[in-house]
Design an enzyme around this catalytic site. Structure first.
Site: not given
Ligand code: BGC
Length: 764
Positions: A289
């Site tokens: 993530d």
């Molecule tokens: C979130 C994810 C997301 C990623 C990309 C993160 O902050 O937890 O769910 O896919 O950002 O945008």
């Protein structure tokens, strides 16, 4: 009632296609392996590490922005993909740079958080799960894939399948609620919808299951907070939806921000290697993530270089936004902290995904301007979104049959969400174009044109505090009304006085749920409550529409408002869909997939809890000493899991089993007769639960094991069946073996998790 399955196959599945590539086919697999081996033999170490780097392009913000030059990185072969980039032409230009200007011409993965639709926006996933309609959910994901792929995106960071039992957590909006069985079915449907059969046509995209794992169990519902739980709970409650998505063929998995057993998921070898790859046989790649390798040090473990090495070794293949792999892996290799095999393993996995998507065959297959023009936000997609939105609404209360409203006379439409197109799509709607969407006011006016009059007044702002409002409304500043609360209220009361009925569009703002949107007070904002009280005091019938990204607390409203329809954030077509339900063109059928608490103090709250050694007798309403209960609140939620009303009524009768004993290789048929006892056609979600009366470890008081969404005409009866096999009785025991234990079981059938009929049988 229209049949979604029929509608979608005709409307959504287009004919465009390139040669399918299934790695399950040995010849194809060998072809892919040799293609990738040959490519890798030409790659420098830097180019290999480049494939593992996933920076954001910064058009959309989903985390801290890190200043970097995407174009330069692409040309130098320093990125394997990017995300948060918007616009078909821009994406095509970037892909062209990768293909024509980088040394080896390796195409890019282009990701985006397409969570519940693209330009055609479907209800937030929590709402969508309340349809309990798997073909519909699959069709929504398919539609999203068709639209996003026409705009150049080949990878969605969805489905989010985190189980959550805590509505304080804003990201409940993105998941399917509290139940592992339903959550698994939804996870499968979404993966099928996104990836299609082989993930190789130009309208099939790669899914990314997230957030692995346990992210929905953050303590106190505070986003990114600590998670700590038993393996029992992991395997029996939190893991099943991730596993289901993997079994359905999801080609990528995103690790979560949180700790699992004290080690951040991103570098947790047990999680990413033992569980995901060895136990579940996951064959795709793992992306971290946003910035999570960098956060390892903040959790209180290693700094970036060491964390990058550990993440790679544990099984993280692609680094989203930490710049740990690109910045430290070469050095880590030289120091012997990682091996070339480990780097190669990750590179191969990323390249395999590109190969399977068909990007090497045609890197521009996802940049189809013609498709973009004809398919994005097209009539068929909008019709589907409207139908699904209407199915997602949950009728919580309808005293005296206030709903549906007649299309005559004068309707006062009041409330801060009544005239706001920007708030309709809900959180995580990056493909949304609110200028094209209606407000509820417009939806009502269209529905009532020539038949009844709509008189609108805002009544109050969403929140008293302008900063709070700005923080959680996409266009908060533009939306806020500068008049005083008294002025707004006076206008609303005038509208109400002139009308036959009042519809109050209340709730939270779209961005009050979603990432980093935890709340400790889940009641209606005070200013809206004052408005509601004043509207009720007029003595006119009041219908409350509750817009919410989570289960909210509506104890006061339940006591005072005759009719409540929970409309979540229903997407781009929500205004028409709400009108469809409010004015009776569609009979509501949604049922809750997460318990709605009496108050925040009951949280975490969920139907599939354990019995405890001192359970409360459900017939006793008062507090009892030395029993597991509260002095000041019931144990039960206000509205339980599975609950939802209809404009018709259903009767459950003749619940029976075809035998009482179950043996290996055998099954028992549990049948219940459901009759539509009202005067309208309706869809009913029939639920079956199981309780294992005596286990080698404690077992929940009930667990959903089967459901059926059936459509019944007035007076029609149908026998609904649940075939109980030993497989359905299995769970993870103390040694984490998946077993069914002989003994006594209870099977329950009913319209929700509370009102069930029960029968017993034994497994021999
Ligand atoms: C979130 C994810 C997301 C990623 C990309 C993160 O902050 O937890 O769910 O896919 O950002 O945008």
């Amino acid at each position: 009632m229209k049949n979604i399955a029929v509608l979608t196959t005709a409307a959504v599945i287009s004919a465009s296609s390139v040669t399918a590539t299934t790695p399950a086919d040995t010849a194809q697999r060998e072809k892919m392996d040799s293609f990738i081996s040959s490519l890798m033999s030409k790659m420098t170490l830097e180019e290999k590490i480049g494939q593992l780097n996933l920076p954001s392009s910064g058009d959309i913000m989903t985390g801290a922005v890190i200043d970097h030059n995407t174009e330069a990185a692409v040309t130098q072969g320093k990125i394997g993909g990017t995300f948060n980039i918007r616009g078909a032409e821009k994406i095509r230009a970037l892909q062209q740079l990768a293909v024509e200007k980088s040394r080896l011409g390796i195409p890019l993965l282009i990701g985006m958080d397409v969570i519940h639709g693209f330009e055609t926006v479907f209800p937030i996933p929590l709402g969508m799960s309340c349809t309990w309609n798997m073909p519909a959910i699959e069709a929504a994901a398919r539609t999203a894939a068709v639209e996003m792929s026409a705009s150049g995106i080949n990878w969605t960071f969805s489905p989010m399948v985190d189980i959550s039992r805590d509505p304080r957590w804003g990201r409940m909006a993105e998941g399917a609620g509290e139940d592992p069985y339903l959550g698994s079915e939804v996870a499968r449907a979404m993966v099928r919808g996104y990836q299609g059969k082989y993930m190789s046509r130009n309208d099939e995209v790669m899914a990314c299951v997230k957030h692995f794992a346990l992210y929905g169990a953050a303590e106190a519902g505070r986003d990114y907070n600590t998670v700590d739980m038993s393996r029992q709970r992991m395997y029996n409650v939190y893991f099943p939806p991730y596993r289901a998505a993997v079994e359905e063929g999801a080609a990528s998995v995103m690790s979560s921000f949180n700790l699992v057993d004290g080690i951040p998921a991103t570098e947790n070898r047990w999680l990413l290697d033992d569980v995901l790859r060895r136990q579940w046989k996951f064959g795709g790649f793992v992306v971290t993530d946003y910035g999570s390798i960098g956060e390892v040090a903040v959790h209180g473990l290693e700094d970036l270089p060491e964390a990058s090495a550990r993440a790679l070794k544990a099984g993280s293949d692609m680094d989203m936004c930490s710049f740990g792999f690109i910045g430290t892996l070469k050095d880590n290799l030289e120091k012997g902290k990682v091996t070339m095999d480990e780097i190669d393993r990750a590179v191969r996995r990323v390249l395999e995904a590109k190969y399977r998507l068909g990007l090497f065959e045609n890197p521009y297959k996802y940049n189809d301007v013609e498709r973009e023009k004809t398919q994005v936000y097209c009539e068929a997609h909008r019709r589907l979104a409207r139908e699904i939105a209407a199915q997602s609404f949950v009728l919580l209360k309808n005293d005296g049959g206030v709903l549906p409203l007649a299309k005559k006379g004068k309707v006062a439409l009041v409330g801060p969400l009544a005239n706001s197109a920007v708030n309709m799509p809900g959180t995580w709607s990056f493909g949304a174009v609110p200028e094209k969407y209606k407000s509820l006011k417009q939806g009502f006016e269209d529905a009532l044109e020539g038949k009844a009059e709509v008189v609108y007044a805002k009544g109050c702002n969403l929140y008293e505090d302008p900063d709070l409002e700005a923080g959680c409304t996409v266009l908060g500043h533009e939306m806020r009304d500068p008049r005083t609360e008294e002025e707004l209220l006076a206008e609303a009361l005038q509208a109400a006085e002139s009308a036959d009925v009042i519809v109050a569009a209340m709730g939270e703002a779209a961005e009050s749920s979603g990432e980093s949107s935890s709340r400790t007070d889940l009641t209606l904002p005070a200013t809206q409550r004052r408005l509601l009280e004043a509207l009720l005091a007029t003595g006119k019938p009041v219908v409350m529409l509750n817009f919410s990204g989570r289960p909210t607390v509506m104890t006061w409203e339940t006591e005072h408002v005759p009719a409540i329809l929970n409309v979540w954030f229903g997407g781009s077509e929500a205004p028409d869909a709400i009108a469809d339900v409010v004015f009776g063109d569609v009979n509501p059928s949604g049922k809750l997939t997460a318990s709605m608490p009496v108050n925040v103090g009951q949280i975490p709250i969920y139907y599939n809890h354990f019995n405890t050694g001192r359970p409360k007798d459900p017939s006793k309403r008062t507090f009892t000493k030395y029993i597991s209960n509260y002095l000041d609140a019931p144990n039960e939620p206000l509205y339980p899991f599975g609950y939802g009303l209809s404009y018709t009524t259903y009767d459950y009768s003749d619940f029976r089993l075809d035998r009482q004993k179950l043996t290996e290789g055998d099954s028992i048929r549990a049948t219940v007769r459901v009759t539509n006892t009202g005067d309208r056609e309706g869809a009913e979600i029939v639920q079956f639960y199981i309780r294992d009366r005596k286990g080698s470890v404690a077992r929940p008081v009930k667990e959903l094991k089967h459901f059926d969404r059936i459509i019944l005409k007035p007076g029609e009866s149908r026998d609904v069946e649940f075939v109980i096999t030993p497989e359905k009785l299995k769970f993870y025991n103390y040694d984490l073996e998946f077993v069914a234990e002989p003994g006594e079981f209870e099977v329950m059938a009913g319209p929700d998790s509370r009102r069930v009929q029960s029968l017993r049988f034994t497994l021999e």
